[in-house]
Design a protein around this motif. Structure first.
Motif, mmCIF file in Angstrom:
data_model
loop_
_atom_site.group_PDB
_atom_site.id
_atom_site.type_symbol
_atom_site.label_atom_id
_atom_site.label_comp_id
_atom_site.label_asym_id
_atom_site.label_seq_id
_atom_site.Cartn_x
_atom_site.Cartn_y
_atom_site.Cartn_z
ATOM 1 N N ILE A 16 1.175 -87.956 22.582
ATOM 2 C CA ILE A 16 0.129 -88.808 22.026
ATOM 3 C C ILE A 16 -0.084 -88.435 20.557
ATOM 4 O O ILE A 16 -0.328 -87.274 20.236
ATOM 5 N N ILE A 17 0.002 -89.434 19.685
ATOM 6 C CA ILE A 17 -0.222 -89.236 18.250
ATOM 7 C C ILE A 17 -1.439 -90.057 17.864
ATOM 8 O O ILE A 17 -1.458 -91.273 18.079
ATOM 9 N N THR A 18 -2.466 -89.391 17.304
ATOM 10 C CA THR A 18 -3.647 -90.119 16.847
ATOM 11 C C THR A 18 -3.883 -89.833 15.371
ATOM 12 O O THR A 18 -3.684 -88.716 14.903
ATOM 13 N N LEU A 24 -1.575 -94.079 17.994
ATOM 14 C CA LEU A 24 -0.482 -94.918 17.505
ATOM 15 C C LEU A 24 0.375 -95.342 18.689
ATOM 16 O O LEU A 24 0.416 -94.660 19.722
ATOM 17 N N SER A 25 1.074 -96.456 18.554
ATOM 18 C CA SER A 25 1.935 -96.945 19.633
ATOM 19 C C SER A 25 3.102 -97.704 19.032
ATOM 20 O O SER A 25 3.120 -97.995 17.837
ATOM 21 N N GLY A 26 4.052 -98.041 19.891
ATOM 22 C CA GLY A 26 5.228 -98.785 19.448
ATOM 23 C C GLY A 26 6.263 -97.896 18.800
ATOM 24 O O GLY A 26 6.916 -98.274 17.830
ATOM 25 N N TYR A 27 6.446 -96.696 19.355
ATOM 26 C CA TYR A 27 7.417 -95.752 18.810
ATOM 27 C C TYR A 27 8.835 -96.291 18.947
ATOM 28 O O TYR A 27 9.139 -97.050 19.860
ATOM 29 N N THR A 28 9.689 -95.840 18.075
ATOM 30 C CA THR A 28 11.084 -96.238 18.126
ATOM 31 C C THR A 28 11.819 -95.480 19.225
ATOM 32 O O THR A 28 11.352 -94.446 19.698
ATOM 33 N N ASP A 29 12.957 -96.010 19.618
ATOM 34 C CA ASP A 29 13.840 -95.313 20.545
ATOM 35 C C ASP A 29 14.468 -94.155 19.781
ATOM 36 O O ASP A 29 14.831 -94.295 18.619
ATOM 37 N N GLY A 30 14.589 -93.004 20.375
ATOM 38 C CA GLY A 30 15.117 -91.833 19.679
ATOM 39 C C GLY A 30 13.973 -90.967 19.184
ATOM 40 O O GLY A 30 12.872 -90.986 19.731
ATOM 41 N N PRO A 94 -8.229 -87.084 10.221
ATOM 42 C CA PRO A 94 -7.617 -86.183 11.194
ATOM 43 C C PRO A 94 -6.335 -86.771 11.796
ATOM 44 O O PRO A 94 -6.261 -87.968 12.075
ATOM 45 N N LEU A 95 -5.346 -85.904 11.978
ATOM 46 C CA LEU A 95 -4.080 -86.267 12.620
ATOM 47 C C LEU A 95 -3.854 -85.273 13.749
ATOM 48 O O LEU A 95 -4.032 -84.065 13.552
ATOM 49 N N GLU A 96 -3.488 -85.793 14.922
ATOM 50 C CA GLU A 96 -3.269 -84.907 16.067
ATOM 51 C C GLU A 96 -2.074 -85.379 16.867
ATOM 52 O O GLU A 96 -1.888 -86.581 17.074
ATOM 53 N N ILE A 97 -1.265 -84.419 17.278
ATOM 54 C CA ILE A 97 -0.105 -84.705 18.123
ATOM 55 C C ILE A 97 -0.216 -83.803 19.341
ATOM 56 O O ILE A 97 -0.250 -82.579 19.217
ATOM 57 N N THR A 98 -0.302 -84.430 20.516
ATOM 58 C CA THR A 98 -0.459 -83.700 21.769
ATOM 59 C C THR A 98 0.702 -84.039 22.687
ATOM 60 O O THR A 98 0.996 -85.215 22.900
ATOM 61 N N ASP A 99 1.353 -83.013 23.213
ATOM 62 C CA ASP A 99 2.412 -83.216 24.199
ATOM 63 C C ASP A 99 1.844 -82.838 25.562
ATOM 64 O O ASP A 99 1.727 -81.668 25.895
ATOM 65 N N LYS A 100 1.476 -83.851 26.347
ATOM 66 C CA LYS A 100 0.875 -83.607 27.662
ATOM 67 C C LYS A 100 1.914 -83.258 28.721
ATOM 68 O O LYS A 100 1.568 -83.027 29.872
ATOM 69 N N ASN A 101 3.198 -83.192 28.332
ATOM 70 C CA ASN A 101 4.222 -82.703 29.254
ATOM 71 C C ASN A 101 4.075 -81.202 29.453
ATOM 72 O O ASN A 101 4.497 -80.660 30.458
ATOM 73 N N ASN A 103 1.915 -77.923 26.959
ATOM 74 C CA ASN A 103 0.629 -77.646 26.329
ATOM 75 C C ASN A 103 0.778 -77.494 24.820
ATOM 76 O O ASN A 103 0.107 -76.683 24.212
ATOM 77 N N SER A 104 1.672 -78.274 24.223
ATOM 78 C CA SER A 104 1.839 -78.235 22.773
ATOM 79 C C SER A 104 0.788 -79.112 22.107
ATOM 80 O O SER A 104 0.537 -80.235 22.542
ATOM 81 N N LEU A 105 0.172 -78.570 21.065
ATOM 82 C CA LEU A 105 -0.851 -79.302 20.329
ATOM 83 C C LEU A 105 -0.727 -78.966 18.854
ATOM 84 O O LEU A 105 -0.648 -77.800 18.483
ATOM 85 N N PHE A 106 -0.697 -79.982 18.027
ATOM 86 C CA PHE A 106 -0.730 -79.820 16.571
ATOM 87 C C PHE A 106 -1.876 -80.674 16.072
ATOM 88 O O PHE A 106 -1.989 -81.842 16.449
ATOM 89 N N SER A 107 -2.742 -80.121 15.232
ATOM 90 C CA SER A 107 -3.791 -80.954 14.652
ATOM 91 C C SER A 107 -4.116 -80.489 13.250
ATOM 92 O O SER A 107 -3.996 -79.311 12.918
ATOM 93 N N TRP A 108 -4.506 -81.467 12.448
ATOM 94 C CA TRP A 108 -4.887 -81.241 11.066
ATOM 95 C C TRP A 108 -6.174 -82.008 10.820
ATOM 96 O O TRP A 108 -6.252 -83.195 11.139
ATOM 97 N N ALA A 109 -7.170 -81.350 10.258
ATOM 98 C CA ALA A 109 -8.433 -82.027 9.945
ATOM 99 C C ALA A 109 -8.233 -83.027 8.814
ATOM 100 O O ALA A 109 -8.947 -84.026 8.734
ATOM 101 N N GLN A 110 -7.257 -82.753 7.949
ATOM 102 C CA GLN A 110 -6.989 -83.639 6.821
ATOM 103 C C GLN A 110 -5.504 -83.965 6.756
ATOM 104 O O GLN A 110 -4.662 -83.071 6.656
ATOM 105 N N ALA A 111 -5.221 -85.249 6.820
ATOM 106 C CA ALA A 111 -3.853 -85.747 6.655
ATOM 107 C C ALA A 111 -3.955 -87.128 6.030
ATOM 108 O O ALA A 111 -4.993 -87.779 6.106
ATOM 109 N N TRP A 112 -2.886 -87.551 5.396
ATOM 110 C CA TRP A 112 -2.904 -88.862 4.751
ATOM 111 C C TRP A 112 -1.500 -89.442 4.745
ATOM 112 O O TRP A 112 -0.504 -88.723 4.750
ATOM 113 N N VAL A 113 -1.437 -90.773 4.745
ATOM 114 C CA VAL A 113 -0.161 -91.476 4.631
ATOM 115 C C VAL A 113 0.275 -91.335 3.187
ATOM 116 O O VAL A 113 -0.438 -91.738 2.268
#
Length: 150
Positions: A16-18, A24-30, A94-101, A103-113
């Motif tokens: 899950i990427i927020t 976010l959704s609609g990830y590419t294959d690969g 904030p940007l967060e990436i959680t792998d619920k498979n 217990n991996s978690l990455f988060s940043w209070a500040q991120a930008w495109v």
């Protein structure tokens, strides 16, 4: 009798990427997300007499690339966030990436495109690569994942 290996399961839908609280959704294959550390961890210098000194890098920022399908509704969301940031400079979210498979978690209070993706159109659905730059990581827990891949 040898030790039997446990069969594990990896489901990409459980990654899950927020950004700014929106999934976010609609990830590419690969490969659909990559996280690259900007700091080196340690740097080393060697003096003329051979004495070695190492310095700890306190750069715990990352470059995160999310690859979406051309048709993903998240493209419009990210484009709006980047355009608003260019207008008023308030795009650090904030940007967060959680792998619920596991217990991996990455988060940043500040991120930008950091920039617009390159655009291409083809016979088939193409990709959009969104690159984020981050401030210092708030959480970086790369605990044991249940996915052990070969």
């Amino acid at each position: 009798m040898g030790m039997e290996r446990e069969v594990t399961t990896y489901d990409p839908k459980k990654v899950i990427i927020t950004f700014d609280g929106t999934a976010l959704s609609g990830y590419t294959d690969g490969t659909f997300v990559s996280i690259e550390p900007n700091g080196e961890g340690f740097t080393k210098s060697v003096g003329a007499d051979g004495e070695v000194v190492r310095a700890i890098s306190n750069d715990n920022t990352h470059t995160v690339t999310v690859t979406l399908q051309q048709s993903s509704l998240s493209n419009s969301f990210l484009s709006a966030k980047k355009n608003a940031d260019k207008k008023d400079g308030a795009g650090m979210k904030p940007l967060e990436i959680t792998d619920k498979n596991g217990n991996s978690l990455f988060s940043w209070a500040q991120a930008w495109v950091s920039s617009d993706p390159s655009w291409e159109f083809a016979k088939e659905n193409s990709e959009r690569q969104w690159v984020f730059q981050t401030g210092q990581a708030s959480t970086q827990d790369e605990g044991e994942s249940t996915f052990t891949g070969a």
